[in-house]
Design a protein around this motif. Structure first.
Motif, PDB file in Angstrom:
ATOM      1  N   ILE A   1       0.372   0.387  -9.579  1.00 54.31           N
ATOM      2  CA  ILE A   1       0.794   0.346  -8.175  1.00 54.31           C
ATOM      3  C   ILE A   1       2.093  -0.448  -8.110  1.00 54.31           C
ATOM      4  O   ILE A   1       2.187  -1.543  -8.664  1.00 54.31           O
TER       5      ILE A   1
ATOM      6  N   ARG B   1      -2.404  11.820  -7.735  1.00 59.35           N
ATOM      7  CA  ARG B   1      -2.183  10.424  -7.392  1.00 59.35           C
ATOM      8  C   ARG B   1      -3.505   9.779  -6.968  1.00 59.35           C
ATOM      9  O   ARG B   1      -4.565  10.407  -7.014  1.00 59.35           O
ATOM     10  N   SER B   2      -3.393   8.527  -6.520  1.00 58.60           N
ATOM     11  CA  SER B   2      -4.481   7.832  -5.796  1.00 58.60           C
ATOM     12  C   SER B   2      -5.742   7.680  -6.619  1.00 58.60           C
ATOM     13  O   SER B   2      -6.826   7.503  -6.063  1.00 58.60           O
TER      14      SER B   2
ATOM     15  N   MET C   1       6.138   9.657  -1.600  1.00 57.01           N
ATOM     16  CA  MET C   1       5.587   8.369  -1.990  1.00 57.01           C
ATOM     17  C   MET C   1       6.367   7.803  -3.176  1.00 57.01           C
ATOM     18  O   MET C   1       7.203   8.471  -3.786  1.00 57.01           O
TER      19      MET C   1
ATOM     20  N   THR D   1       1.540  -1.248   2.689  1.00 53.49           N
ATOM     21  CA  THR D   1       0.977  -0.169   3.507  1.00 53.49           C
ATOM     22  C   THR D   1       1.930   1.010   3.638  1.00 53.49           C
ATOM     23  O   THR D   1       1.618   1.970   4.335  1.00 53.49           O
TER      24      THR D   1
ATOM     25  N   THR E   1       0.312   9.860   1.136  1.00 54.52           N
ATOM     26  CA  THR E   1      -1.107   9.582   0.928  1.00 54.52           C
ATOM     27  C   THR E   1      -1.592   8.513   1.892  1.00 54.52           C
ATOM     28  O   THR E   1      -2.754   8.118   1.835  1.00 54.52           O
ATOM     29  N   ASN E   2      -0.710   8.051   2.782  1.00 55.43           N
ATOM     30  CA  ASN E   2      -1.058   7.024   3.766  1.00 55.43           C
ATOM     31  C   ASN E   2      -1.828   7.623   4.937  1.00 55.43           C
ATOM     32  O   ASN E   2      -1.909   8.833   5.109  1.00 55.43           O
TER      33      ASN E   2
ATOM     34  N   ASP F   1       0.134   2.695  -3.176  1.00 63.20           N
ATOM     35  CA  ASP F   1      -0.920   3.568  -3.709  1.00 63.20           C
ATOM     36  C   ASP F   1      -0.793   3.691  -5.221  1.00 63.20           C
ATOM     37  O   ASP F   1       0.275   3.464  -5.810  1.00 63.20           O
TER      38      ASP F   1
END
Length: 687
Positions: A194, A166-167, A142, A200, A109-110, A205
């Motif tokens: 999280i 997610r996210s 992730m 990062t 998801t980065n 995330d």
């Protein structure tokens, strides 16, 4: 292992701009390593058809179980826009149609993953796929990737599928077998935990939703199930329920707080939801935890297992539908003395463990209920040490058609047995590595010396191997030193018995004088780690691209930094026919060294972003470069380049033994030619 791919892609002449020949075909096979060598984070059995099961991996795609305990890879296809489908964030099967399988595909998801997530649907056991594209990313690699499953098919109406994202993206629903999706507006608990806020990488995330499951008895066939459970990564309220087929949702009253729900399984006969809990979603670190049971009729939560503050929590959980009240759960992260598995035959009232610890000192400290069988992966004890059960046990599954058969995933392999109920008779059962065919390790470096073994590999997590036979699992890892993640490997052109490798540990540079049988740490490796190491043709010089610089050592004397090349990230290569010739690339800049890597001269910055350098192993100065503008060729040691053939984009290029009588090597590339992204070979590149 992705050194060879299960799908034959088109071949083409790389060096001529004429029509591409797509008629040639290969039969591809995986190089056998004997075990997955990487994280198997989800295993799901079909409840409709015996023998159908799937395993998902974080970076290696989806696999289907075969009758002989081997696995068939279902995503060994290559495409420059489909690579992130090798990350599987969740898998779901249709309880009433064994041919239907769904996966949530996406790796990160980065920002470094440019592609959004997709739900892939198959109606032929994963042989072919259709895709539904989402407006956000999924994260099969992730943090918290062993939670779940966050994708589930309604057991009463197979057209209905739920996906927990997610996210902070919430809960999504499809009513047409995964073709189209819409967010469920009434579900607002997104799972805000999280692992490491501000990170990062993989842990920065929102973990999101951890599982979705149904009460199959809450409606009749053909009607949407009324009772649905959703788990979240949230320490305040972690399990939510709908009793009106997803119209409204609420947190179940009385549930434990302070912990994340990991896995939820519903027992229709007991009318109870089992939930494993842990206080973190860190893939590599544990935490305290419990197992609870929620009775839907009495609306009561009962704690049935407690790790007693020992700091490991609980992960993979499974019920045996043939044996009412039989439940198994794995510890989330118990590193000492081993990972453990708990088994109950009475719905969690009492438990036994796969091993017990003897504090008396009279018996061996760990008393196992199993006999350990790693005959399919003899190298595994070198990785696991004294840990036989494993670690990172996020998924555990009992075969719904066979109470003797169970499987669970670890950070290194799949373990399982076909004699599980011996456990209940106090008879040792066979616990075996059962992941043949699941070669999903991240391959970070390969070299094929002209003498000795056909292949030497280095990989993530489990080091790598000397492959004396590509169809037989290697007997040992690279040892003394052994590094979990090993970054590069290379042999000397004129003395192929000399080999160098680099790895992620202090003193991360090793040499071998017998083609990888024995190793020693370079005398001046110091505390450096990782990077890319290359040997000169005679094996006396080592060029090591590490610590944002290029360093040179001769005959294991101290490394000297190359002064006239800017700091950055490098791709390096050697000329196997000339002891002084080395090549380097940084971004779009190409450099040449004629003094064994001691100094470099920039020759060009006009051929595009350089991804790999391939060198003719049989002729001095014959260099090929893969860039984002295609393939480039030099016959004067990189002083000048010309465009070679019709490739518009190229990721990899290497040269090997000639396939024709021309005597010129065959050239292999991963490239895009005439709109086709794939693996190509050319036998026509005679200068």
């Amino acid at each position: 292992m992705k050194t060879a791919l299960a799908v034959a892609f088109a071949l083409a002449a790389l060096c001529h701009a004429g029509p591409v020949n797509y008629t040639q075909k290969y039969t591809w096979k995986n190089v056998r390593t004997g075990a997955s060598g990487g994280f198997v984070d989800g295993i799901v059995f079909s409840t409709k058809q015996k023998g159908v099961a799937y395993a998902r991996t974080d970076i290696g795609g989806l696999y289907r179980l075969n009758a002989d305990d081997s696995w068939t890879p279902l995503q060994d296809y290559v495409n420059n826009t489909l690579w992130n489908e090798h990350g599987v964030d969740a898998v779901a099967l249709d309880p009433n149609d064994a041919s239907r399988v769904y996966i949530a595909a996406g790796i990160y998801t980065n920002s470094w993953d440019p592609y959004n997530g997709k739900i892939l649907s198959s109606t032929d056991y994963g042989k072919t796929w259709s895709r539904s594209y989402f407006p956000f990313k999924f994260g099969g690699n992730m943090g918290g990737r062993q939670m779940g499953e966050r994708l589930a098919v309604d057991p009463n109406k197979g057209s209905i599928i739920y996906f927990g994202a997610r996210s902070g993206k919430g809960l999504w629903k499809s009513s047409d077998y995964g073709k189209t999706w819409a967010k469920v507006p009434s579900y607002t608990a997104v799972g805000t935990f999280i692992i490491a806020p501000g990170d990062t990488g993989q842990n920065g995330d929102i973990i999101g939703i951890t599982f979705v499951t149904f009460d199959s008895t809450s409606s009749s066939a053909g009607t949407a199930s009324k009772r649905i459970f959703v788990g979240t990564a949230d320490t305040s309220a972690t399990v939510y329920m709908s009793e009106d087929a997803g119209v409204t949702w609420s947190a179940i009253p009385g549930q434990p707080t302070g912990f994340l729900s990991h896995t939820g399984k519903y027992s229709p006969t007991e009318k109870a939801l089992y939930v494993s809990y842990v206080n973190t979603a860190d893939t590599y670190g544990g935490g305290d935890g419990y197992v609870y049971k929620y009775y839907v009729e009495s609306k009561k939560w009962v704690q049935i297992l407690d790790d007693n503050g020992t700091g490991f929590g609980f992960g993979g959980l499974s019920l045996d539908p043939q044996k009412n009240g039989t439940v198994m759960v794995a510890t989330y992260h118990q590193w000492w003395p081993d990972g453990n598995i708990y088994r109950s035959l009475d719905g969690g009232a009492t438990w036994t463990t796969i091993w017990d610890f003897d504090w008396s000192g009279v018996q061996p400290p760990v008393k196992r209920r199993f006999d350990w069988d790693v005959s399919e992966a003899n190298w595994l004890p070198e990785v696991t040490g004294d840990k036989a059960t494993g670690w990172m046990m996020g998924s555990l599954a009992i075969d719904p058609f066979d109470s003797e058969h169970f499987l669970y995933g670890t950070g290194a392999t799949i373990f399982g047995s076909h004699k599980l109920t011996n456990w209940d008779k106090n008879i040792n059962f066979n616990l075996s590595s059962l992941s043949y065919g699941m070669e999903e390790t991240a391959v970070l470096g390969l070299t094929s010396p002209p003498q000795g073994p056909p292949l030497l590999s280095v990989v993530g997590d489990v080091g790598g191997w000397r492959h004396d036979n590509l169809d037989v699992a290697p007997y040992k890892n690279h040892l003394n030193p052994w590094w979990g993640t090993t970054r590069s490997i290379d042999h000397a052109g004129s003395k192929p018995n000399i080999v160098v490798r680099s790895g992620d540990a202090s003193g991360g540079l090793a040499l071998s004088n017998d083609t990888g049988i024995t190793w020693h740490i370079h005398a001046n490796a110091g505390t450096w780690s990782g990077g890319r190491a290359q040997l000169s043709a005679n094996g006396d010089f080592v060029v090591w691209a590490v610590n944002n610089g290029i360093y040179v050592s001769v005959n294991e004397y101290p490394f000297q930094k190359v002064p006239n090349i800017p700091s950055g990230s490098y791709y390096t290569a050697n000329d196997r026919n000339h002891n002084g010739l080395f090549y380097a690339a940084e971004s779009s800049n190409f450099y040449v060294s004629t003094d064994a890597g001691t100094s470099y001269t920039k020759t060009t910055a006009s051929i595009g972003y350089i991804r790999e350098i391939g060198v003719n192993p049989f002729r001095i100065g014959d260099v090929w470069v893969a860039t984002d503008s295609g393939i480039w060729h030099s016959i004067d040691s990189g002083k000048s380049f010309g465009k070679a053939g019709p490739a518009t984009d190229a990721y990899h290029i290497q040269l090997g033994k000639s396939a024709t009588s021309s005597g010129y090597p065959s050239i292999f590339a991963a490239a895009t030619i005439q709109g086709w992204a794939g693996h190509y070979r050319s036998d026509e590149c005679v200068p």
